[in-house]
Scaffold this active site. Structure first.
Site, mmCIF file in Angstrom:
data_model
loop_
_atom_site.group_PDB
_atom_site.id
_atom_site.type_symbol
_atom_site.label_atom_id
_atom_site.label_comp_id
_atom_site.label_asym_id
_atom_site.label_seq_id
_atom_site.Cartn_x
_atom_site.Cartn_y
_atom_site.Cartn_z
ATOM 1 N N GLY A 1 20.462 -27.086 -65.686
ATOM 2 C CA GLY A 1 19.933 -27.825 -64.547
ATOM 3 C C GLY A 1 18.931 -28.915 -64.869
ATOM 4 O O GLY A 1 18.831 -29.904 -64.147
ATOM 5 N N GLU B 1 11.671 -28.015 -65.912
ATOM 6 C CA GLU B 1 12.510 -27.236 -64.992
ATOM 7 C C GLU B 1 13.164 -28.136 -63.953
ATOM 8 O O GLU B 1 12.586 -29.156 -63.563
ATOM 9 C CB GLU B 1 11.629 -26.227 -64.225
ATOM 10 C CG GLU B 1 11.019 -25.151 -65.087
ATOM 11 C CD GLU B 1 11.900 -23.919 -65.172
ATOM 12 O OE1 GLU B 1 13.115 -24.016 -64.901
ATOM 13 O OE2 GLU B 1 11.357 -22.868 -65.498
ATOM 14 N N ASP B 2 14.341 -27.724 -63.472
ATOM 15 C CA ASP B 2 14.961 -28.442 -62.356
ATOM 16 C C ASP B 2 14.253 -28.096 -61.050
ATOM 17 O O ASP B 2 13.893 -28.961 -60.269
ATOM 18 C CB ASP B 2 16.476 -28.164 -62.271
ATOM 19 C CG ASP B 2 16.822 -26.676 -62.247
ATOM 20 O OD1 ASP B 2 15.911 -25.824 -62.374
ATOM 21 O OD2 ASP B 2 18.012 -26.361 -62.105
ATOM 22 N N ASP C 1 11.545 -21.978 -57.757
ATOM 23 C CA ASP C 1 11.840 -21.420 -56.434
ATOM 24 C C ASP C 1 11.010 -20.147 -56.253
ATOM 25 O O ASP C 1 9.855 -20.208 -55.825
ATOM 26 C CB ASP C 1 13.341 -21.158 -56.359
ATOM 27 C CG ASP C 1 13.797 -20.677 -55.007
ATOM 28 O OD1 ASP C 1 13.107 -20.958 -54.013
ATOM 29 O OD2 ASP C 1 14.852 -20.013 -54.918
ATOM 30 N N PHE D 1 19.081 -25.273 -49.638
ATOM 31 C CA PHE D 1 19.744 -25.314 -50.941
ATOM 32 C C PHE D 1 20.106 -26.761 -51.277
ATOM 33 O O PHE D 1 20.714 -27.456 -50.479
ATOM 34 C CB PHE D 1 20.997 -24.444 -50.913
ATOM 35 C CG PHE D 1 21.606 -24.253 -52.269
ATOM 36 C CD1 PHE D 1 21.096 -23.293 -53.134
ATOM 37 C CD2 PHE D 1 22.665 -25.033 -52.683
ATOM 38 C CE1 PHE D 1 21.646 -23.115 -54.394
ATOM 39 C CE2 PHE D 1 23.214 -24.869 -53.949
ATOM 40 C CZ PHE D 1 22.710 -23.911 -54.804
ATOM 41 N N VAL D 2 19.717 -27.189 -52.452
ATOM 42 C CA VAL D 2 19.923 -28.591 -52.824
ATOM 43 C C VAL D 2 20.788 -28.708 -54.083
ATOM 44 O O VAL D 2 20.839 -27.792 -54.908
ATOM 45 C CB VAL D 2 18.588 -29.330 -53.053
ATOM 46 C CG1 VAL D 2 17.789 -29.392 -51.762
ATOM 47 C CG2 VAL D 2 17.765 -28.658 -54.156
ATOM 48 N N ASP E 1 23.319 -27.657 -59.407
ATOM 49 C CA ASP E 1 24.735 -27.432 -59.108
ATOM 50 C C ASP E 1 24.959 -26.545 -57.893
ATOM 51 O O ASP E 1 24.059 -25.839 -57.422
ATOM 52 C CB ASP E 1 25.419 -26.768 -60.301
ATOM 53 C CG ASP E 1 25.042 -25.276 -60.420
ATOM 54 O OD1 ASP E 1 23.829 -24.978 -60.413
ATOM 55 O OD2 ASP E 1 25.950 -24.438 -60.483
ATOM 56 N N ARG F 1 26.335 -31.586 -60.318
ATOM 57 C CA ARG F 1 25.201 -31.872 -61.198
ATOM 58 C C ARG F 1 25.067 -33.375 -61.468
ATOM 59 O O ARG F 1 23.983 -33.876 -61.705
ATOM 60 C CB ARG F 1 25.375 -31.162 -62.556
ATOM 61 C CG ARG F 1 25.273 -29.659 -62.504
ATOM 62 C CD ARG F 1 25.189 -29.110 -63.923
ATOM 63 N NE ARG F 1 25.466 -27.688 -63.996
ATOM 64 C CZ ARG F 1 24.587 -26.727 -63.748
ATOM 65 N NH1 ARG F 1 23.362 -27.027 -63.383
ATOM 66 N NH2 ARG F 1 24.919 -25.451 -63.863
HETATM 67 P P1 5GP Z 1 13.547 -19.055 -59.531
HETATM 68 O O1 5GP Z 1 13.577 -18.108 -60.700
HETATM 69 O O2 5GP Z 1 12.342 -19.941 -59.495
HETATM 70 O O3 5GP Z 1 13.765 -18.338 -58.239
HETATM 71 O O4 5GP Z 1 14.851 -19.934 -59.627
HETATM 72 C C1 5GP Z 1 15.014 -20.942 -60.511
HETATM 73 C C2 5GP Z 1 16.478 -21.266 -60.664
HETATM 74 O O5 5GP Z 1 17.278 -20.960 -59.504
HETATM 75 C C3 5GP Z 1 16.618 -22.754 -60.857
HETATM 76 O O6 5GP Z 1 16.430 -23.098 -62.210
HETATM 77 C C4 5GP Z 1 18.022 -23.023 -60.345
HETATM 78 O O7 5GP Z 1 18.948 -22.808 -61.371
HETATM 79 C C5 5GP Z 1 18.224 -21.982 -59.257
HETATM 80 N N1 5GP Z 1 17.981 -22.562 -57.912
HETATM 81 C C6 5GP Z 1 16.978 -22.232 -57.082
HETATM 82 N N2 5GP Z 1 17.047 -22.961 -55.949
HETATM 83 C C7 5GP Z 1 18.115 -23.773 -56.077
HETATM 84 C C8 5GP Z 1 18.704 -24.785 -55.215
HETATM 85 O O8 5GP Z 1 18.257 -25.097 -54.099
HETATM 86 N N3 5GP Z 1 19.801 -25.420 -55.711
HETATM 87 C C9 5GP Z 1 20.342 -25.133 -56.928
HETATM 88 N N4 5GP Z 1 21.429 -25.826 -57.289
HETATM 89 N N5 5GP Z 1 19.816 -24.187 -57.748
HETATM 90 C C10 5GP Z 1 18.712 -23.511 -57.325
#
Ligand code: 5GP
Length: 183
Positions: A45, A100-101, A104, A153-154, A160, A166
């Protein structure tokens, strides 16, 4: 480029993303002035963000990548992450920025921070393209962020949906019936 039908609306255009990355990169170059910086991207990502960011930095930069995998498809929120592809090189004594992308829940970032901290870098921080605070489960220190986003969700600019989208130059909100259960 006409957005595909699964896209509800564009959240940030290519121009807005480029401008914001330039601003954030200027802050990073300032912060690490006189030093070199290792950017660590999380596959897949963060690849588009990392390359765009690296090109705007005015300090010496090295790059490396980590590949992670989740124990289950629904691992978001579970924090069950493991390193599937490790870094090529040690980070001991280096100034490191984890790129990081999106942060969340924060569980992935926290796990990666803890893992990297154990390798004795000189400094360790997080730079994220997107920050979605309403869903945060654990607090993680974020040094640099480009955009805060709402609880949707983006996709695009590296993010992706089922490995698609992507390559989009913009960041967009998926239609409500798509995405990993987010409204
Ligand atoms: P976290 O561990 O912070 O909950 O999640 C991080 C990962 O969840 C991100 O690196 C990504 O891969 C995925 N993710 C979380 N929210 C989104 C979203 O809105 N869109 C996409 N495509 N991936 C997300």
């Amino acid at each position: 480029m006409t957005p595909p039908p699964e896209i509800e609306r564009v959240l940030f255009t290519e121009e807005q993303i480029a401008a914001r990355i330039r601003e954030v990169a200027a802050g990073i170059s300032e912060r690490y002035r006189g030093r070199s910086l290792k950017l660590i991207g999380v596959l897949k990502g963060s690849v588009f963000f990392l390359t765009a960011l690296a090109r705007e930095l005015t300090i010496p930069v090295k790059i490396d990548f980590l590949g992670i995998s989740s124990f289950t498809d629904s691992a978001r929120g579970s924090g069950m992450v493991r390193i599937a592809k490790d870094l090529d090189d040690p980070i001991e004594g280096e100034d490191v920025l984890l790129v990081e992308d999106i942060v969340d829940t924060g569980l992935t970032s926290r796990y990666l921070l803890q893992t990297l901290a154990g390798r004795s870098p000189n400094s360790l921080g997080i730079c994220t393209l997107l920050d979605r605070t309403p869903r945060r489960l654990v607090q993680v220190p974020i040094e640099f962020r480009c955009f805060e986003i709402p609880d949707r969700f983006v996709v695009g600019f590296g993010l992706d949906y089922k490995q698609l989208y992507r390559h989009l130059r913009y960041i967009a909100v998926m239609h409500p019936d798509k995405g990993k259960g987010l409204a």
